[in-house]
Design a protein around this motif. Structure first.
Motif, mmCIF file in Angstrom:
data_model
loop_
_atom_site.group_PDB
_atom_site.id
_atom_site.type_symbol
_atom_site.label_atom_id
_atom_site.label_comp_id
_atom_site.label_asym_id
_atom_site.label_seq_id
_atom_site.Cartn_x
_atom_site.Cartn_y
_atom_site.Cartn_z
ATOM 1 N N LEU A 128 0.813 -1.215 0.000
ATOM 2 C CA LEU A 128 0.000 0.000 0.000
ATOM 3 C C LEU A 128 0.850 1.269 0.000
ATOM 4 C CD1 LEU A 128 -2.952 -0.930 2.383
ATOM 5 C CD2 LEU A 128 -2.832 -1.053 -0.102
ATOM 6 N N PHE A 129 1.910 1.292 0.784
ATOM 7 C CA PHE A 129 2.799 2.462 0.747
ATOM 8 C C PHE A 129 3.356 2.657 -0.658
ATOM 9 C CE2 PHE A 129 3.235 2.099 5.472
ATOM 10 C CZ PHE A 129 2.923 3.419 5.770
ATOM 11 N N ALA A 130 3.720 1.551 -1.304
ATOM 12 C CA ALA A 130 4.305 1.645 -2.645
ATOM 13 C C ALA A 130 3.310 2.219 -3.642
ATOM 14 C CB ALA A 130 4.790 0.267 -3.101
ATOM 15 N N ILE A 131 2.063 1.755 -3.599
ATOM 16 C CA ILE A 131 1.092 2.231 -4.577
ATOM 17 C C ILE A 131 0.697 3.684 -4.300
ATOM 18 C CG2 ILE A 131 -1.040 1.471 -3.437
ATOM 19 C CD1 ILE A 131 -1.997 0.532 -6.229
ATOM 20 N N ASP A 132 0.619 4.073 -3.029
ATOM 21 C CA ASP A 132 0.220 5.440 -2.707
ATOM 22 C C ASP A 132 1.319 6.459 -2.999
ATOM 23 O OD1 ASP A 132 -2.328 4.749 -1.961
ATOM 24 O OD2 ASP A 132 -1.916 4.709 0.190
ATOM 25 N N TYR A 133 2.570 6.006 -2.993
ATOM 26 C CA TYR A 133 3.683 6.927 -3.247
ATOM 27 C C TYR A 133 4.376 6.623 -4.583
ATOM 28 C CZ TYR A 133 3.002 8.685 1.450
ATOM 29 O OH TYR A 133 2.452 9.251 2.577
ATOM 30 N N PHE A 134 3.694 5.883 -5.457
ATOM 31 C CA PHE A 134 4.140 5.640 -6.831
ATOM 32 C C PHE A 134 5.545 5.045 -6.906
ATOM 33 C CE2 PHE A 134 1.507 9.570 -6.682
ATOM 34 C CZ PHE A 134 0.349 9.025 -7.198
ATOM 35 N N ASP A 135 5.854 4.159 -5.976
ATOM 36 C CA ASP A 135 7.146 3.479 -5.952
ATOM 37 C C ASP A 135 6.956 2.112 -6.610
ATOM 38 O OD1 ASP A 135 9.563 2.285 -5.445
ATOM 39 O OD2 ASP A 135 9.606 2.760 -3.295
ATOM 40 N N TRP A 136 7.043 2.084 -7.940
ATOM 41 C CA TRP A 136 6.665 0.877 -8.663
ATOM 42 C C TRP A 136 7.683 -0.237 -8.521
ATOM 43 C CZ3 TRP A 136 2.067 1.875 -8.468
ATOM 44 C CH2 TRP A 136 1.516 3.101 -8.864
ATOM 45 N N ASP A 137 8.936 0.087 -8.260
ATOM 46 C CA ASP A 137 9.914 -0.970 -7.981
ATOM 47 C C ASP A 137 9.531 -1.708 -6.698
ATOM 48 O OD1 ASP A 137 11.422 -0.423 -10.227
ATOM 49 O OD2 ASP A 137 12.798 0.926 -9.168
ATOM 50 N N ALA A 138 9.198 -0.946 -5.662
ATOM 51 C CA ALA A 138 8.801 -1.561 -4.397
ATOM 52 C C ALA A 138 7.477 -2.308 -4.544
ATOM 53 C CB ALA A 138 8.697 -0.498 -3.302
ATOM 54 N N TYR A 139 6.600 -1.768 -5.390
ATOM 55 C CA TYR A 139 5.292 -2.404 -5.574
ATOM 56 C C TYR A 139 5.424 -3.787 -6.198
ATOM 57 C CZ TYR A 139 0.476 -3.100 -7.072
ATOM 58 O OH TYR A 139 -0.777 -3.622 -7.258
ATOM 59 N N ASP A 146 6.554 -7.478 -15.044
ATOM 60 C CA ASP A 146 6.448 -6.473 -16.110
ATOM 61 C C ASP A 146 4.993 -6.121 -16.395
ATOM 62 O OD1 ASP A 146 9.201 -6.442 -16.327
ATOM 63 O OD2 ASP A 146 9.257 -7.786 -18.075
ATOM 64 N N ALA A 147 4.138 -7.132 -16.483
ATOM 65 C CA ALA A 147 2.728 -6.882 -16.774
ATOM 66 C C ALA A 147 2.053 -6.144 -15.620
ATOM 67 C CB ALA A 147 2.009 -8.199 -17.051
ATOM 68 N N ILE A 148 2.413 -6.501 -14.392
ATOM 69 C CA ILE A 148 1.830 -5.843 -13.222
ATOM 70 C C ILE A 148 2.256 -4.378 -13.171
ATOM 71 C CG2 ILE A 148 1.890 -5.761 -10.696
ATOM 72 C CD1 ILE A 148 1.992 -8.845 -10.751
ATOM 73 N N ARG A 149 3.538 -4.121 -13.425
ATOM 74 C CA ARG A 149 4.033 -2.735 -13.418
ATOM 75 C C ARG A 149 3.292 -1.886 -14.448
ATOM 76 N NH1 ARG A 149 9.081 -0.341 -12.152
ATOM 77 N NH2 ARG A 149 9.950 -2.416 -11.752
ATOM 78 N N GLU A 150 3.135 -2.414 -15.643
ATOM 79 C CA GLU A 150 2.455 -1.662 -16.698
ATOM 80 C C GLU A 150 1.009 -1.370 -16.315
ATOM 81 O OE1 GLU A 150 1.241 -2.079 -21.434
ATOM 82 O OE2 GLU A 150 2.487 -3.614 -20.466
ATOM 83 N N ALA A 151 0.344 -2.349 -15.718
ATOM 84 C CA ALA A 151 -1.072 -2.171 -15.364
ATOM 85 C C ALA A 151 -1.256 -1.106 -14.287
ATOM 86 C CB ALA A 151 -1.657 -3.498 -14.893
ATOM 87 N N VAL A 152 -0.445 -1.146 -13.241
ATOM 88 C CA VAL A 152 -0.658 -0.204 -12.138
ATOM 89 C C VAL A 152 -0.187 1.205 -12.498
ATOM 90 C CG1 VAL A 152 -0.650 -1.976 -10.359
ATOM 91 C CG2 VAL A 152 1.508 -0.884 -10.990
#
Length: 203
Positions: A54-65, A86-92
């Motif tokens: 949740l912290f990663a998605i709220d602060y746009f830290d896609w590596d951590a996500y 790769d697919a998850i990163r692109e989607a979010v």
């Protein structure tokens, strides 16, 4: 002699774990869940994993996500199902770029979103685990940019230990405000226990 309340409570709690109590649960159609000696540590690691997600998605830290998922992990939400980092990163990232269309401040700027998790039931069996967690989403898109609950739903999760660390093997994000994406009507925890029972039976 009258026993102190604390000792009486401890004796009562011990009695609930006796074969007699287990037999009573089985007779009444209730599954007896045995928590292993590492359950507390496993649960703590899984809860920390969900918080990092949740912290990663709220602060746009896609590596951590994406790092919260197993390499072959799956993410499913309203827009579809995505497998692998790769697919998850692109989607979010695509989702985050378009969030301003749904949540915005009074002057039209993208709102600040914060995700929150509430009650969570987690079942651990060896190096596999399942979770059912209530989530909600808040943003400053109310009148005068006041905080407002945007939506809420349920996380259906499966976790797997990879090289000694818990990761998300599958997350299905259910949203109670989207047609055919809500939870129920059955108790989600019962469904989770059924998945765990099927896994144990086939192991």
């Amino acid at each position: 002699m009258r026993l102190p309340r604390a000792i009486t409570a401890a004796i009562f709690g011990l009695a609930l774990s006796t074969p007699l109590a287990i037999a009573w649960a089985a007779q009444h159609g209730e599954e007896t869940i045995v928590y292993g000696p590492t359950y507390a540590q496993d649960r703590a690691e899984i809860e920390d994993l969900m918080a990092r997600y949740l912290f990663a998605i709220d602060y746009f830290d896609w590596d951590a996500y994406v790092a919260t998922f197993a390499p072959d992990g799956e993410l499913e939400f309203a827009s579809g199902k995505y497998v692998g980092h790769d697919a998850i990163r692109e989607a979010v990232t695509r989702f985050a770029q378009g969030i301003g269309r749904f949540y915005h401040t009074a002057d039209g700027k993208p709102a600040i979103l914060r995700h929150i998790v509430l009650q969570s039931s987690i079942r651990v069996e060896g190096e596999r685990a399942w979770g059912r967690t209530i989530w909600l989403e808040m943003a400053n898109h109310g009148p005068n940019d006041e905080p407002k609950i945007g939506t809420y739903g349920l996380y259906e999760d499966e976790f797997r230990k990879v090289e000694g660390h818990w990761l998300i093997a599958r997350r299905n994000v259910l949203n109670e405000f989207i047609r055919n994406r809500g939870s129920g009507p059955e108790n989600p925890v019962g469904e989770m226990d059924g998945l765990a029972a099927a896994f144990l039976a086939n192991r």
